[in-house]
Scaffold this motif. Structure first.
Motif, PDB file in Angstrom:
ATOM      1  N   GLY A 165     -22.855 -37.092   3.491  1.00 28.53           N
ATOM      2  CA  GLY A 165     -23.347 -37.689   2.226  1.00 28.53           C
ATOM      3  C   GLY A 165     -24.794 -37.326   1.942  1.00 28.53           C
ATOM      4  O   GLY A 165     -25.468 -36.684   2.740  1.00 28.53           O
ATOM      5  N   LYS A 166     -25.258 -37.774   0.815  1.00 22.70           N
ATOM      6  CA  LYS A 166     -26.653 -37.518   0.448  1.00 22.70           C
ATOM      7  C   LYS A 166     -27.542 -38.472   1.225  1.00 22.70           C
ATOM      8  O   LYS A 166     -27.322 -39.675   1.212  1.00 22.70           O
ATOM      9  N   PHE A 167     -28.538 -37.958   1.872  1.00 26.35           N
ATOM     10  CA  PHE A 167     -29.458 -38.806   2.605  1.00 26.35           C
ATOM     11  C   PHE A 167     -30.736 -39.012   1.795  1.00 26.35           C
ATOM     12  O   PHE A 167     -31.323 -38.055   1.295  1.00 26.35           O
ATOM     13  N   HIS A 168     -31.135 -40.274   1.653  1.00 29.69           N
ATOM     14  CA  HIS A 168     -32.403 -40.569   0.982  1.00 29.69           C
ATOM     15  C   HIS A 168     -33.224 -41.508   1.840  1.00 29.69           C
ATOM     16  O   HIS A 168     -32.711 -42.547   2.282  1.00 29.69           O
ATOM     17  N   ASP A 224     -33.457 -45.296   1.051  1.00 28.00           N
ATOM     18  CA  ASP A 224     -32.424 -46.255   1.476  1.00 28.00           C
ATOM     19  C   ASP A 224     -32.790 -46.944   2.787  1.00 28.00           C
ATOM     20  O   ASP A 224     -32.039 -47.777   3.286  1.00 28.00           O
ATOM     21  N   ARG A 251     -31.689 -34.372   6.040  1.00 27.56           N
ATOM     22  CA  ARG A 251     -30.501 -34.057   5.240  1.00 27.56           C
ATOM     23  C   ARG A 251     -29.832 -32.775   5.760  1.00 27.56           C
ATOM     24  O   ARG A 251     -28.625 -32.688   5.841  1.00 27.56           O
ATOM     25  N   GLU A 275     -37.418 -35.840   4.686  1.00 29.74           N
ATOM     26  CA  GLU A 275     -36.150 -36.143   4.016  1.00 29.74           C
ATOM     27  C   GLU A 275     -35.245 -34.906   3.982  1.00 29.74           C
ATOM     28  O   GLU A 275     -34.067 -34.965   4.344  1.00 29.74           O
ATOM     29  N   GLU A 276     -35.821 -33.802   3.590  1.00 27.28           N
ATOM     30  CA  GLU A 276     -35.012 -32.584   3.500  1.00 27.28           C
ATOM     31  C   GLU A 276     -34.531 -32.132   4.869  1.00 27.28           C
ATOM     32  O   GLU A 276     -33.398 -31.687   5.043  1.00 27.28           O
ATOM     33  N   GLY A 330     -25.079 -36.626   8.490  1.00 32.39           N
ATOM     34  CA  GLY A 330     -24.853 -35.566   7.497  1.00 32.39           C
ATOM     35  C   GLY A 330     -23.712 -35.937   6.582  1.00 32.39           C
ATOM     36  O   GLY A 330     -23.258 -37.077   6.561  1.00 32.39           O
ATOM     37  N   SER A 361     -41.289 -35.855   1.960  1.00 33.21           N
ATOM     38  CA  SER A 361     -40.198 -35.035   1.399  1.00 33.21           C
ATOM     39  C   SER A 361     -39.744 -33.980   2.408  1.00 33.21           C
ATOM     40  O   SER A 361     -38.560 -33.645   2.460  1.00 33.21           O
TER      41      SER A 361
END
Ligand code: ATP
Ligand code: MG
Length: 301
Positions: free
Chosen positions: A23-26, A29, A240, A236-237, A21, A233
């Motif tokens: 930072g932004k997780f993508h 990457d 995150r 991903e969400e 958690g 998606s």
């Protein structure tokens, strides 16, 4: 404890796949085909390393059981054919079955739908001293249920409870639930086996071609595959929103099963190592009592 060097390296390597958690997780990457710099030629060594990891795990599990203060919950989520079952089978091989329990969660039954969605999972939580494995979990509630809108409508919730931010609410409840588990002695590790769409296709074709694997194939798997983008998606969400320091997600490259297994083993070993387990120590008086009992036993005719 004499662990293989390659396994020790995997130990270091897992940091790369851990999401806590912040930072932004993508997902972009991460690479499903990643093998952490190892090549196919390293495969036999990797298999050896996995064996040494499994031995470490067996020892740690024995201590976890004797120590009887902590439980470990390992959650596996993935698209079909990503290798959940085989990762669980290999990594947990050799473990004392008495100290380990696996629960698989399928579409909820009518009885399960009469309860909140955490209910069926709570019933399967590992007790102190044990390792619990969830093959799918309450995370389906923000994955398949999110991707198929009809499923939410089927959950017997009053319309007034279905807010626009229902997914946010579920993430929040899951974070709180996992924090509660941690505060009460269950440590949680979550594994997303990240397989590529191309590799899934290869594995499906393999299942269709090999009669011994026909049983593994289901037409429904193709329907889910068609929703790949929506699933990615949702994953991903979800990651995150629910990756935390205490309950991290591991995004594990899953196109090469031999690599997947070694990373999962390393992450489970690291989780147990972090507990600083020890066998219960006897007091001086207890030791003296044992010595007395031993003398008595030896003097038996
Ligand atoms: P296999 O490798 O054997 O296919 P699996 O975990 O995919 O294992 P299945 O019986 O194929 O097992 O499917 C379980 C299905 O149940 C999945 O499609 C999953 O999305 C679905 N499922 C799990 N939990 C829920 C839920 N809470 N609501 C709706 N569907 C769910
Ligand atoms: Mg399936």
């Amino acid at each position: 404890m004499g662990r293989d060097r390659l396994f020790e390296n995997a130990h270091k390597l897992i940091r790369k796949y851990r999401v806590t958690g912040g930072g932004k997780f993508h997902l972009r990457d991460f690479d499903p085909g990643d093998t952490g710099g190892l090549t196919a030629a390293d495969k036999p060594r990797a298999q050896q390393a996995l064996q040494s990891g499994i031995q470490a795990l067996v020892r740690l599990q024995d201590m976890l059981y004797a120590h009887d203060r902590w439980a470990l919950l390992a959650i596996f989520q993935a698209m079909d054919a990503a290798g959940k079952d085989s990762a669980i089978k290999h990594v947990m091989s050799g473990i004392n079955p008495q100290g380990c329990q696996v629960a698989s969660f399928k579409a909820p039954s009518p009885q399960e739908l009469d309860h909140d969605y955490l209910w069926r999972c709570q019933r399967e939580l590992p007790q102190r001293g044990r390792i619990g494995i969830f093959n799918r979990s309450y995370y389906e509630e923000v994955l398949v249920v999110r991707v198929h809108a009809g499923l939410l409508a089927n959950e017997k919730l009053a319309p007034s409870l279905i807010d626009d931010d229902i997914w946010e609410q579920r993430y929040e409840d899951i974070r709180c639930f996992e924090r509660h588990l941690h505060r009460n002695g269950t440590i949680v590790r979550k594994f997303f086996l990240y397989v590529s769409r191309a590799e899934q296709k290869r594995r499906f074709l393999d299942r269709l071609e090999d009669p011994a694997k026909h049983w593994k194939f289901s037409a429904a798997d193709l329907a889910e595959r068609a929703l790949w983008k929506q699933y990615m998606s949702a994953y991903e969400e979800m990651i995150r929103a629910t990756a935390t320091e205490k309950a991290p997600w591991y995004v594990i490259p899953a196109d090469h099963k031999w690599f997947t297994r070694i990373v999962v083993a390393a992450a489970v070993v690291e989780a147990l190592d972090s507990l600083e387990l020890s066998y219960p120590k006897l007091t001086k008086a207890q030791r003296a009592e044992l010595a007395k009992l031993k003398r008595g036993l030896m003097a038996e005719k």
